[in-house]
Design an enzyme around this catalytic site. Sequence first.
Site, mmCIF file in Angstrom:
data_model
loop_
_atom_site.group_PDB
_atom_site.id
_atom_site.type_symbol
_atom_site.label_atom_id
_atom_site.label_comp_id
_atom_site.label_asym_id
_atom_site.label_seq_id
_atom_site.Cartn_x
_atom_site.Cartn_y
_atom_site.Cartn_z
ATOM 1 N N LYS A 93 -41.045 -37.989 15.057
ATOM 2 C CA LYS A 93 -42.198 -37.145 14.716
ATOM 3 C C LYS A 93 -41.903 -35.680 15.094
ATOM 4 O O LYS A 93 -40.960 -35.116 14.573
ATOM 5 C CB LYS A 93 -43.434 -37.710 15.411
ATOM 6 C CG LYS A 93 -43.565 -39.238 15.321
ATOM 7 C CD LYS A 93 -43.761 -39.753 13.901
ATOM 8 C CE LYS A 93 -43.603 -41.259 13.787
ATOM 9 N NZ LYS A 93 -44.405 -42.072 14.687
ATOM 10 N N TYR A 153 -50.998 -47.435 18.963
ATOM 11 C CA TYR A 153 -50.078 -47.421 17.830
ATOM 12 C C TYR A 153 -49.840 -48.874 17.395
ATOM 13 O O TYR A 153 -49.519 -49.733 18.238
ATOM 14 C CB TYR A 153 -48.761 -46.741 18.227
ATOM 15 C CG TYR A 153 -47.792 -46.638 17.078
ATOM 16 C CD1 TYR A 153 -48.027 -45.755 16.031
ATOM 17 C CD2 TYR A 153 -46.659 -47.427 17.037
ATOM 18 C CE1 TYR A 153 -47.149 -45.670 14.959
ATOM 19 C CE2 TYR A 153 -45.777 -47.349 15.968
ATOM 20 C CZ TYR A 153 -46.027 -46.467 14.936
ATOM 21 O OH TYR A 153 -45.150 -46.391 13.880
ATOM 22 N N ASP A 185 -47.448 -42.846 25.982
ATOM 23 C CA ASP A 185 -46.903 -42.411 24.701
ATOM 24 C C ASP A 185 -47.402 -40.986 24.443
ATOM 25 O O ASP A 185 -48.599 -40.770 24.252
ATOM 26 C CB ASP A 185 -47.374 -43.382 23.603
ATOM 27 C CG ASP A 185 -46.706 -43.139 22.263
ATOM 28 O OD1 ASP A 185 -46.368 -41.970 21.969
ATOM 29 O OD2 ASP A 185 -46.535 -44.107 21.503
ATOM 30 N N ARG A 206 -22.439 -47.643 23.525
ATOM 31 C CA ARG A 206 -23.734 -48.268 23.824
ATOM 32 C C ARG A 206 -24.285 -47.803 25.167
ATOM 33 O O ARG A 206 -25.475 -47.835 25.411
ATOM 34 C CB ARG A 206 -23.633 -49.804 23.754
ATOM 35 C CG ARG A 206 -24.951 -50.495 24.019
ATOM 36 C CD ARG A 206 -25.118 -51.882 23.341
ATOM 37 N NE ARG A 206 -23.893 -52.608 23.160
ATOM 38 C CZ ARG A 206 -23.270 -53.310 24.116
ATOM 39 N NH1 ARG A 206 -23.792 -53.390 25.328
ATOM 40 N NH2 ARG A 206 -22.139 -53.941 23.857
HETATM 41 C C1 LIG Z 1 -44.306 -43.402 15.155
HETATM 42 C C2 LIG Z 1 -44.856 -43.763 16.480
HETATM 43 C C3 LIG Z 1 -44.250 -44.728 17.286
HETATM 44 C C4 LIG Z 1 -43.024 -45.515 16.842
HETATM 45 O O1 LIG Z 1 -41.943 -44.690 16.623
HETATM 46 P P1 LIG Z 1 -40.750 -45.021 15.559
HETATM 47 O O2 LIG Z 1 -39.865 -43.846 15.710
HETATM 48 O O3 LIG Z 1 -41.413 -45.139 14.223
HETATM 49 O O4 LIG Z 1 -40.143 -46.302 15.982
HETATM 50 C C5 LIG Z 1 -44.802 -44.975 18.530
HETATM 51 N N1 LIG Z 1 -45.906 -44.329 18.946
HETATM 52 C C6 LIG Z 1 -46.540 -43.408 18.189
HETATM 53 C C7 LIG Z 1 -47.763 -42.743 18.707
HETATM 54 C C8 LIG Z 1 -46.034 -43.092 16.932
HETATM 55 O O5 LIG Z 1 -46.663 -42.186 16.185
#
Ligand SMILES: *Cc1c(COP(=O)(O)O)cnc(C)c1O
Length: 391
Positions: free
Chosen positions: A207, A110, A182, A57
């Site tokens: 992504k 998001y 982000d 962890r």
């Molecule tokens: C997909 C996404 C998230 C969340 O990510 P997960 O891996 O699905 O938890 C946060 N911000 C953006 C811009 C995203 O496209």
Amino acid sequence: MAEDVLYTTVVHAGEDPKANLGSLSVPIYQSAVFTFPDAEQGAAIHEGEQPGYFYGRMGNPTQSALETALCQIEGGEAALALASGMAAVTTTLMTLLRSGDHIVAPESLYATTNALLDQLLTPLGVSVTYVDATDPGNYAAAIRPETRVAYLESPANPTMKLVDIPAVVAIAKERGITTVMDNTFATPFNQRPLTLGVDIVVHSATKYLGGHGDLMAGALIGKREVVERARWQTNKILGGVIGPQTAWLILRGIKTLALRMERHNANALAVATFLSGHPKVRAVHYPGLPSHPDYALACRQMAGFGGMLAFDVGGVEEGRRLVNTVRLCSLAVSLGDVSTLIQHSASMTHASVPRERRLAVGITDGLLRLSVGIERAEDIIADLAGALDRV
Ligand SMILES: *Cc1c(COP(=O)(O)O)cnc(C)c1O
């Protein structure tokens, strides 16, 4: 074009053959437990005063290799890799915010980050102001004495609106407020917020970093002090740990990040150009088109314009028909995959949002979001052209 460093750095990021019996590929350390050399060193490792591993962890060598790679490609001091993008967003904000604190966030956000702020942090006593983030002055106007975080997302999902990163950073820095951004949509190949003064970058590695739609992961990268508090305090409790196999898959994904992003960028521009000349398309939102309201800003703060775009085909029915007619494009949420993915917000991700609220943030009835893949651009365009004929 992106800085040269990214073309070469991504290929070797995280490698350390000397530490791994010569292995050029980072080994997968499939272990939750690590033995201490002796009691004294054990105590120091356990408290984070000496580097080392003791329990999964709190870290794993494969995870550390990924964290090193993330620092190299984003230009950060430290990184923490986690189980998902939302684990990264949650861990970051729970590290920086306490009851009584205030955060300024974009209204175009998001959706699950939105839910974190409204459904989890607000009941815990954090207050939130949503602003139209396309005007940095709105951040300045929303700041209060108890504001601790200015949150940024650019390009925004799904409208592709941009935030002027250096302008918001300047406003926040003057007031001692931490900036969190982000950077999932752009990726460090196209945009490096830490070099523009942002304190912490968060990613959904699900992504583009992973890049193949086959894993869930996330990360925060930036100021060491914040990242280490996130590791040793917040995530020690929350426990959103990344598995070593997943960490390895992202290391592998990062090796082709530059190759993939170049192709995503080129394909998205080709598709956006095709769509903007099509009689059935009312609008195309892509920061790489000179018609985009923030085109000049995109040229200043982005090295490439990314693989994401949105376009409008009129009404809810037209949008639904188009996604039901495409063949090559997959009808799916998520993004950043090598395959082209399409989704219709009004009938899918935002179907439960009242129409007025949807429209207020630019999610029009016929808006389709396209995550342009790395197939041949002509094939993606032919698929969309065929579907548009039948709309
Ligand atoms: C997909 C996404 C998230 C969340 O990510 P997960 O891996 O699905 O938890 C946060 N911000 C953006 C811009 C995203 O496209």
